[in-house]
Design an enzyme around this catalytic site. Structure first.
Site, mmCIF file in Angstrom:
data_model
loop_
_atom_site.group_PDB
_atom_site.id
_atom_site.type_symbol
_atom_site.label_atom_id
_atom_site.label_comp_id
_atom_site.label_asym_id
_atom_site.label_seq_id
_atom_site.Cartn_x
_atom_site.Cartn_y
_atom_site.Cartn_z
ATOM 1 C CB SER A 41 4.824 87.644 27.465
ATOM 2 O OG SER A 41 4.776 87.667 28.716
ATOM 3 C CE1 TYR A 65 7.485 83.058 29.180
ATOM 4 C CE2 TYR A 65 6.881 85.024 30.493
ATOM 5 C CZ TYR A 65 6.046 84.117 29.503
ATOM 6 O OH TYR A 65 5.099 83.963 29.196
HETATM 7 P P1 NDP Z 1 -0.286 76.797 29.860
HETATM 8 O O1 NDP Z 1 0.933 75.686 30.935
HETATM 9 O O2 NDP Z 1 -1.686 76.365 30.639
HETATM 10 O O3 NDP Z 1 -0.279 76.114 28.449
HETATM 11 C C1 NDP Z 1 1.293 75.146 27.863
HETATM 12 C C2 NDP Z 1 1.154 74.682 26.844
HETATM 13 O O4 NDP Z 1 2.214 74.903 25.697
HETATM 14 C C3 NDP Z 1 0.394 73.349 26.894
HETATM 15 O O5 NDP Z 1 -0.792 73.129 26.023
HETATM 16 C C4 NDP Z 1 1.671 72.547 26.984
HETATM 17 O O6 NDP Z 1 1.597 71.292 26.477
HETATM 18 C C5 NDP Z 1 2.574 73.458 25.536
HETATM 19 N N1 NDP Z 1 3.761 72.809 25.769
HETATM 20 C C6 NDP Z 1 4.788 73.615 26.838
HETATM 21 N N2 NDP Z 1 6.061 72.761 26.499
HETATM 22 C C7 NDP Z 1 5.948 71.885 25.162
HETATM 23 C C8 NDP Z 1 6.564 70.778 24.138
HETATM 24 N N3 NDP Z 1 7.971 71.182 24.703
HETATM 25 N N4 NDP Z 1 6.122 71.087 23.720
HETATM 26 C C9 NDP Z 1 4.681 71.251 22.528
HETATM 27 N N5 NDP Z 1 4.290 71.867 23.655
HETATM 28 C C10 NDP Z 1 4.697 72.174 24.419
HETATM 29 O O7 NDP Z 1 0.454 78.363 29.230
HETATM 30 P P2 NDP Z 1 -0.507 79.423 29.096
HETATM 31 O O8 NDP Z 1 -1.812 78.696 28.052
HETATM 32 O O9 NDP Z 1 -0.857 80.253 29.779
HETATM 33 O O10 NDP Z 1 0.799 79.738 28.076
HETATM 34 C C11 NDP Z 1 0.320 79.395 26.571
HETATM 35 C C12 NDP Z 1 1.922 80.528 26.143
HETATM 36 O O11 NDP Z 1 0.899 82.373 26.213
HETATM 37 C C13 NDP Z 1 2.899 80.752 26.600
HETATM 38 O O12 NDP Z 1 3.621 80.948 25.136
HETATM 39 C C14 NDP Z 1 2.890 81.715 27.576
HETATM 40 O O13 NDP Z 1 4.598 82.007 27.773
HETATM 41 C C15 NDP Z 1 2.217 82.670 27.175
HETATM 42 N N6 NDP Z 1 2.058 83.501 28.229
HETATM 43 C C16 NDP Z 1 0.818 83.677 29.144
HETATM 44 C C17 NDP Z 1 0.287 84.215 29.660
HETATM 45 C C18 NDP Z 1 -0.031 83.887 31.158
HETATM 46 O O14 NDP Z 1 -0.571 84.823 31.845
HETATM 47 N N7 NDP Z 1 -0.826 82.599 30.875
HETATM 48 C C19 NDP Z 1 0.812 85.842 29.677
HETATM 49 C C20 NDP Z 1 1.724 85.960 28.331
HETATM 50 C C21 NDP Z 1 2.422 85.359 27.932
HETATM 51 P P3 NDP Z 1 2.577 70.160 26.764
HETATM 52 O O15 NDP Z 1 2.836 70.252 27.978
HETATM 53 O O16 NDP Z 1 0.574 68.953 26.318
HETATM 54 O O17 NDP Z 1 3.487 69.616 25.639
#
Ligand code: NDP
Length: 243
Positions: A141, A154
């Site tokens: 990130s 984070y």
């Molecule tokens: P979302 O919340 O939309 O997606 C997060 C995903 O992670 C979901 O599919 C969720 O699926 C999954 N997840 C969470 N916990 C678990 C777990 N214990 N096991 C398996 N899967 C898990 O957020 P983003 O798409 O934005 O995030 C994706 C990545 O991008 C993250 O690592 C985030 O830190 C990073 N990021 C995002 C930014 C943004 O602005 N959006 C900026 C910088 C980095 P489920 O709940 O079904 O398990």
């Protein structure tokens, strides 16, 4: 491994929403063979159905459990005979000032954002070292480069992902394995929903409303890194909204 995306076997963690889902859509449109992991199986199954993937492409996975991540990766190898790419993307961002002592949130971030990535590496490496090819893409990130009040834990997990990925890069050279860190700026996904402090959540939602980029911006970065010639290893991408 060919230069193109077509035919590559790609495992995506956190594919049930946000950046993972957008990447699944993008790579499917370019002919990748996808295996999708997350906890919400119903969401994965709906996405797999929409993209015309076999039912086995949706694998219920909690990345805090190393065995489940291994099962996800092994499912890809069982179905397709190999794994070309793992996108260690699952993550959450329950920001709060340290003085509020949200220890459960800290633990979850370390377990998902850091240990989840480690488990993805552990699951993919035996296959990739045997194949003498592969590509490990870890999601960090902007927060992995820059810490602000409220984002200390984070940011610490995301900085750790960068350090881990750089160490990995150096170790896997003999196996012809590529490593990429992608550090996105703000993208409107379900990520802020993981914030448990209402005042902090409001600030983040307001920021995202002003500045966020579409999730497709991230998917195209993944596609860019994947589609380079095999001797080109895009080690790190950091992108932000221009504004
Ligand atoms: P979302 O919340 O939309 O997606 C997060 C995903 O992670 C979901 O599919 C969720 O699926 C999954 N997840 C969470 N916990 C678990 C777990 N214990 N096991 C398996 N899967 C898990 O957020 P983003 O798409 O934005 O995030 C994706 C990545 O991008 C993250 O690592 C985030 O830190 C990073 N990021 C995002 C930014 C943004 O602005 N959006 C900026 C910088 C980095 P489920 O709940 O079904 O398990």
């Amino acid at each position: 491994m060919s230069n193109s995306i077509h035919g590559k076997v790609v495992v995506i963690t956190g594919a049930s929403s946000g950046l993972g889902e957008a990447t699944a859509r993008h790579l499917a449109s370019e002919g990748a063979k996808l295996v999708l992991g997350a906890r919400r199986l119903d969401r994965l199954q709906a996405l797999a159905g929409e993209l015309g993937l076999p039912a086995a492409a949706a694998v219920e996975t909690d990345v805090t459990d190393a065995e489940q991540v291994k099962r996800l990766v092994d499912a890809a190898v069982a179905a397709h005979g190999r794994i070309d790419v793992i996108l260690n993307n699952a993550g959450l961002m329950p920001h709060s000032p340290l003085e509020r002592g949200k220890i459960a949130d800290w633990d979850r971030m370390i377990d998902v954002n850091l240990k989840g990535v480690l488990y993805g590496i552990a699951a993919a490496l035996p296959h990739m070292t045997r194949q003498k090819s592969g590509h490990i893409i870890n999601v960090s990130s902007v927060a992995g480069h820059k810490v602000r009040p409220g984002s200390a834990v984070y940011a610490a997990t995301k900085a750790a992902v960068r350090m881990l990925s750089e160490g990995l890069r150096q170790e896997v050279k003999p196996y012809n394995i590529r490593t990429t860190i992608i550090s996105p700026g703000a993208v409107p996904t379900e990520l802020p929903d993981s914030i448990t402090e209402p005042d902090v959540a409001k600030g983040i939602h307001d920021f995202y409303e002003q500045f966020a980029l579409p999730a497709e911006s991230f998917a195209s970065m993944v596609a860019f890194a994947m589609s380079q010639p095999e001797d080109v290893d895009i080690n790190e991408i950091l992108f932000r909204p221009t504004r």
